[in-house]
Scaffold this motif. Structure first.
Motif, PDB file in Angstrom:
ATOM      1  N   ASP A 119       0.803  -1.222   0.000  1.00 25.09           N
ATOM      2  CA  ASP A 119       0.000   0.000   0.000  1.00 25.09           C
ATOM      3  C   ASP A 119       0.836   1.273   0.000  1.00 25.09           C
ATOM      4  O   ASP A 119       0.349   2.325  -0.420  1.00 25.09           O
ATOM      5  CB  ASP A 119      -0.932   0.029   1.217  1.00 25.09           C
ATOM      6  CG  ASP A 119      -1.917  -1.135   1.215  1.00 25.09           C
ATOM      7  OD1 ASP A 119      -2.516  -1.390   0.158  1.00 25.09           O
ATOM      8  OD2 ASP A 119      -2.063  -1.779   2.268  1.00 25.09           O
ATOM      9  N   ASN A 120       2.086   1.188   0.439  1.00 24.84           N
ATOM     10  CA  ASN A 120       2.880   2.417   0.593  1.00 24.84           C
ATOM     11  C   ASN A 120       4.324   2.266   0.133  1.00 24.84           C
ATOM     12  O   ASN A 120       5.204   2.979   0.620  1.00 24.84           O
ATOM     13  CB  ASN A 120       2.867   2.880   2.062  1.00 24.84           C
ATOM     14  CG  ASN A 120       1.477   3.235   2.546  1.00 24.84           C
ATOM     15  OD1 ASN A 120       0.896   4.217   2.106  1.00 24.84           O
ATOM     16  ND2 ASN A 120       0.954   2.423   3.458  1.00 24.84           N
ATOM     17  N   SER A 121       4.600   1.359  -0.779  1.00 25.20           N
ATOM     18  CA  SER A 121       5.968   1.201  -1.269  1.00 25.20           C
ATOM     19  C   SER A 121       6.415   2.449  -2.027  1.00 25.20           C
ATOM     20  O   SER A 121       5.605   3.135  -2.665  1.00 25.20           O
ATOM     21  CB  SER A 121       6.069  -0.021  -2.185  1.00 25.20           C
ATOM     22  OG  SER A 121       5.995  -1.210  -1.439  1.00 25.20           O
ATOM     23  N   THR A 122       7.698   2.743  -1.973  1.00 20.38           N
ATOM     24  CA  THR A 122       8.278   3.906  -2.640  1.00 20.38           C
ATOM     25  C   THR A 122       9.186   3.429  -3.781  1.00 20.38           C
ATOM     26  O   THR A 122       9.560   2.252  -3.842  1.00 20.38           O
ATOM     27  CB  THR A 122       9.103   4.732  -1.661  1.00 20.38           C
ATOM     28  OG1 THR A 122      10.247   3.956  -1.233  1.00 20.38           O
ATOM     29  CG2 THR A 122       8.268   5.116  -0.444  1.00 20.38           C
ATOM     30  N   PRO A 123       9.571   4.333  -4.688  1.00 23.34           N
ATOM     31  CA  PRO A 123      10.518   3.946  -5.745  1.00 23.34           C
ATOM     32  C   PRO A 123      11.813   3.370  -5.179  1.00 23.34           C
ATOM     33  O   PRO A 123      12.401   2.461  -5.770  1.00 23.34           O
ATOM     34  CB  PRO A 123      10.768   5.270  -6.484  1.00 23.34           C
ATOM     35  CG  PRO A 123       9.491   6.037  -6.295  1.00 23.34           C
ATOM     36  CD  PRO A 123       9.042   5.703  -4.894  1.00 23.34           C
ATOM     37  N   ALA A 124      12.259   3.889  -4.034  1.00 26.05           N
ATOM     38  CA  ALA A 124      13.478   3.365  -3.417  1.00 26.05           C
ATOM     39  C   ALA A 124      13.299   1.900  -3.012  1.00 26.05           C
ATOM     40  O   ALA A 124      14.233   1.091  -3.116  1.00 26.05           O
ATOM     41  CB  ALA A 124      13.855   4.211  -2.202  1.00 26.05           C
ATOM     42  N   ASP A 125      12.094   1.550  -2.563  1.00 22.66           N
ATOM     43  CA  ASP A 125      11.825   0.156  -2.188  1.00 22.66           C
ATOM     44  C   ASP A 125      11.940  -0.768  -3.404  1.00 22.66           C
ATOM     45  O   ASP A 125      12.477  -1.881  -3.297  1.00 22.66           O
ATOM     46  CB  ASP A 125      10.420   0.033  -1.590  1.00 22.66           C
ATOM     47  CG  ASP A 125      10.265   0.795  -0.285  1.00 22.66           C
ATOM     48  OD1 ASP A 125      11.274   0.932   0.431  1.00 22.66           O
ATOM     49  OD2 ASP A 125       9.146   1.248   0.006  1.00 22.66           O
TER      50      ASP A 125
END
Length: 447
Positions: free
Chosen positions: A61-67
């Motif tokens: 639900d909240n992953s970022t590009p860095a993840d």
């Protein structure tokens, strides 16, 4: 209040029509085919699917590009081995995966893996096969889609609607693509859709229109400051002048920029667009061109037109299609702009005679100026301060339409309460609005 209530089902229809094709379970392969022979694309997987297959612990639900970057060491060889694109004679194209991104869809977050085709083509390829095995080998019964995201020749621009996605399955992981069907009308409608989409997702353009709309339902005089416009007609006339002058200005520079007659650096144009919002907001607080906001719209609309032209250039529209694309894109921009004005104007008009509207004007202008200031800093120093990701939570369709509908209903309710208490602010004189006389007849029922 009647108009506000009538708008609610309209917003509902709009919202229901904006949902995309991501089902939250299937993988998707997008392809961008440009007239100069450049081919790019993106492989997208639901993040929950990657967690299941590879044991990742990504937040669905909240992953970022860095993840997503952190799992690229696993996904890069996996995607490279899984994806094959070949021409009519069976020769494979050279594919190179580049960066990653997070795609927010109407269902779930997707991880996007961008790629470029290094094979050189003299012109845009029209017939080819796309094969993706990968996850199909890992999970029997899994399905995916191949879809053309961009193809100016057939009028497909950053959308999924003009090319029917081709289903990929475990038993048939190959899609045979044939784009050899140029269609002038389809190309025109495709650029119209693109222009509308750019307005809806172009937050800076929307905020510029909004900052000009805020004072459009008011009149300014040196003796009494901002006062409500006397009639619906006079308010609408002010809005039409603003929209018309903005349209004339950006149409001129969109044409000049789109035909490459005049080109300005993208960084400069985008920075000026941000500064235009700040300038218009300051004008709302301390009017310089009182009751002449259409002049501000024209002056800064020139730079917004160059911004529109930059988008067409990024899409790689061929010279042979440039005039048609400019026409369609500009029509789409005007339709989208008119639609936004239609949605926003009723709420502002309903509130204009309440004691709260001067605060709406002031606070709204300050907030918009602050957002634009962050944009200006980002664009000047080429940094990402995260303002876009915050704004997208509110401006992404269909959420934004629902928020405007709620605001309109609230405005109607506040107006009704203030009227029942006899606290409506006296109206100003419309003599200051380009000679439109005061109209003694009663205002519309919803005003």
């Amino acid at each position: 209040a009647g108009v506000a209530l009538l708008l609610v089902p309209l917003f509902g229809l709009i919202a229901s029509g904006t949902a995309g094709a991501h089902d939250g379970q299937s993988s998707v392969i997008y392809l961008d085919i440009y007239p100069d022979g450049t081919v790019e694309g993106q492989v997208e997987h639901p993040i929950v699917l990657l967690n299941e297959f590879f044991g990742f612990e990504l937040d669905p639900d909240n992953s970022t590009p860095a993840d997503i970057d952190e799992v690229q060491d696993v996904m890069l060889p996996f995607n490279t081995e899984s994806l094959t694109i070949s021409g009519p004679s069976g020769e494979p194209w050279q594919i190179r995966f580049t960066d990653t991104e997070v795609i927010e869809t109407e269902n779930r977050l997707y991880a996007g893996f961008n790629f470029e085709v290094d094979t050189t083509f003299d012109e845009a390829p029209r017939i080819f096969d796309v094969t993706y095995t990968g996850i199909f080998d890992e999970r029997a019964g899994h399905s995916g889609f191949v879809t053309i995201r961009t193809d100016p020749v057939t009028g497909v621009f950053l959308n999924e609607g003009d090319f029917q996605p081709d289903l990929l399955t475990t038993s048939d992981p190959t899609s045979s693509v044939n784009l050899d069907n140029p269609d002038t009308l389809k190309a025109l409608t495709g650029t119209i859709d693109l222009g509308m989409e750019h307005i809806f997702i172009g937050t800076d353009h929307i905020l510029f229109v909004l900052v000009l709309l805020l004072p459009a339902v008011m009149l300014f005089s040196l003796t009494s400051g901002w006062q409500p416009v006397p009639t619906f007609r006079s308010g609408l006339w002010r809005v039409l002048k603003i929209a018309t002058m903005f349209t004339i200005a950006h149409s001129i520079t969109l044409t000049l920029g789109g035909l490459e007659i005049i080109e300005l650096p993208a960084k400069f144009v985008e920075t000026v667009i941000a500064l235009s919002i700040i300038a218009a907001a300051i004008h709302n607080l301390r009017p310089v061109f009182a009751n002449k906001e259409h002049l501000i719209a024209f002056a800064f609309g020139i730079f917004h037109g160059f911004g529109f032209a930059g988008l067409l250039s990024e899409l790689g529209v061929g010279r042979g299609q440039r005039l048609l694309s400019l026409l369609g894109f500009n029509l789409g921009v005007e339709i989208g702009q008119a639609f936004i004005i239609l949605l926003l104007f009723p709420a502002l008009y309903l509130l204009r005679r309440t004691v709260y509207y001067p605060w709406v004007l002031r606070i709204g202008s300050i907030v918009l100026a602050a957002i634009a200031a962050v944009w200006a800093i980002e664009r000047i120093f080429e940094v990402d301060l995260g303002i876009d990701s915050i704004l997208e939570k509110f401006t992404r369709a269909p959420r934004v339409f629902l928020l405007i509908a709620i605001a309109t209903v609230i405005a109607a309710g506040v107006r009704q309460v203030e009227a029942s208490r006899g606290r409506l602010v006296p109206i100003g004189s419309s003599d200051e609005v380009s000679g439109i006389p005061d109209e003694p007849e009663a205002e519309p029922a919803f005003a």
